[in-house]
Design a protein around this motif. Structure first.
Motif, short mmCIF file in Angstrom:
data_model
loop_
_atom_site.label_atom_id
_atom_site.label_comp_id
_atom_site.label_asym_id
_atom_site.label_seq_id
_atom_site.Cartn_x
_atom_site.Cartn_y
_atom_site.Cartn_z
N GLY A 37 0.98 -1.17 -0.11
CA GLY A 37 -0.14 -0.05 0.01
C GLY A 37 0.91 1.19 0.01
O GLY A 37 0.40 2.30 -0.79
N ILE A 38 2.16 1.16 0.78
CA ILE A 38 2.95 2.33 0.89
C ILE A 38 3.44 2.57 -0.72
O ILE A 38 3.36 3.80 -0.80
CB ILE A 38 3.78 2.21 1.98
CG1 ILE A 38 3.28 2.47 3.14
CG2 ILE A 38 4.96 3.20 1.90
CD1 ILE A 38 4.12 1.90 4.46
N GLU A 39 3.77 1.47 -1.27
CA GLU A 39 4.66 1.56 -2.59
C GLU A 39 3.51 2.00 -3.52
O GLU A 39 3.92 2.89 -4.48
CB GLU A 39 5.07 0.30 -3.09
CG GLU A 39 6.32 -0.18 -2.11
CD GLU A 39 7.46 0.78 -2.56
OE1 GLU A 39 7.61 1.42 -3.56
OE2 GLU A 39 8.13 1.00 -1.58
N GLN A 40 2.33 1.65 -3.44
CA GLN A 40 1.27 2.28 -4.27
C GLN A 40 0.88 3.85 -4.04
O GLN A 40 0.78 4.30 -5.10
CB GLN A 40 -0.13 1.37 -4.31
CG GLN A 40 -1.23 1.80 -5.21
CD GLN A 40 -2.39 0.88 -5.04
OE1 GLN A 40 -2.33 0.23 -4.07
NE2 GLN A 40 -3.35 1.11 -5.89
N ALA A 41 0.88 4.18 -2.82
CA ALA A 41 0.55 5.53 -2.66
C ALA A 41 1.95 6.18 -3.02
O ALA A 41 1.67 7.53 -3.40
CB ALA A 41 0.39 5.78 -1.23
N ASN A 42 3.07 5.84 -2.76
CA ASN A 42 4.17 6.52 -3.22
C ASN A 42 4.26 6.70 -5.01
O ASN A 42 4.34 7.92 -5.40
CB ASN A 42 5.44 5.56 -3.12
CG ASN A 42 6.72 6.41 -3.44
OD1 ASN A 42 6.76 7.63 -3.60
ND2 ASN A 42 7.81 5.78 -3.56
N SER A 43 3.99 5.79 -5.68
CA SER A 43 3.75 5.88 -7.04
C SER A 43 2.56 6.62 -7.48
O SER A 43 2.77 7.55 -8.40
CB SER A 43 3.56 4.40 -7.78
OG SER A 43 2.19 3.97 -7.29
N GLN A 44 1.42 6.72 -6.99
CA GLN A 44 0.34 7.80 -7.10
C GLN A 44 0.83 9.24 -6.79
O GLN A 44 0.42 10.05 -7.75
CB GLN A 44 -0.83 7.33 -6.33
CG GLN A 44 -1.53 6.11 -6.65
CD GLN A 44 -2.81 5.69 -6.01
OE1 GLN A 44 -3.15 6.34 -5.17
NE2 GLN A 44 -3.39 4.74 -6.61
N VAL A 45 1.17 9.37 -5.73
CA VAL A 45 1.69 10.78 -5.33
C VAL A 45 2.84 11.54 -6.46
O VAL A 45 2.65 12.39 -6.81
CB VAL A 45 2.35 10.93 -3.84
CG1 VAL A 45 2.89 12.26 -3.56
CG2 VAL A 45 1.15 10.53 -3.05
#
Length: 109
Positions: A37-45
């Protein structure tokens, strides 16, 4: 009251150990999902940075146009504080452009 013998303590201890093991397994599974989830949030931001920087450039352009009109009106009316308004207008435009550029270079976009 009922006295506890060794077998009831042994069963209670095994139950507690099983509960601790299940909690540890569930926390490990949650941590793995949390990392994803953190990796996904990082890529979205990071995908929003380019749009955000373009938005800052657009805001800078609008502020620049409004400021230019204010300076022009003050200049034509002969106000004494025209240079102060021009400096504030120019400084705000430069600030927005510099911030957008620094964000792009800092995050490697």
């Amino acid at each position: 009251m009922k006295k506890c013998n060794r077998t009831s303590w042994g069963k209670a201890l095994k139950t507690i150990q099983l509960a601790i093991a299940l909690i540890a397994i569930s926390l490990t599974a949650s941590a793995q999902n949390g990392n994803a989830g953190i990796e996904q949030a990082n890529s979205q931001v990071r995908s929003y940075f380019e749009s955000g920087c373009n938005l800052m450039y657009a805001i800078g352009a609008i502020v620049g146009l409004i400021g230019a009109v204010k300076v022009y009106q003050k200049w034509n009316s002969g106000d004494q504080d025209t240079s102060k308004v021009a400096a504030a207008w120019f400084g705000s435009c430069i600030f927005l452009v510099v911030v957008a550029t620094i964000i792009k270079s800092f995050f490697g976009i």
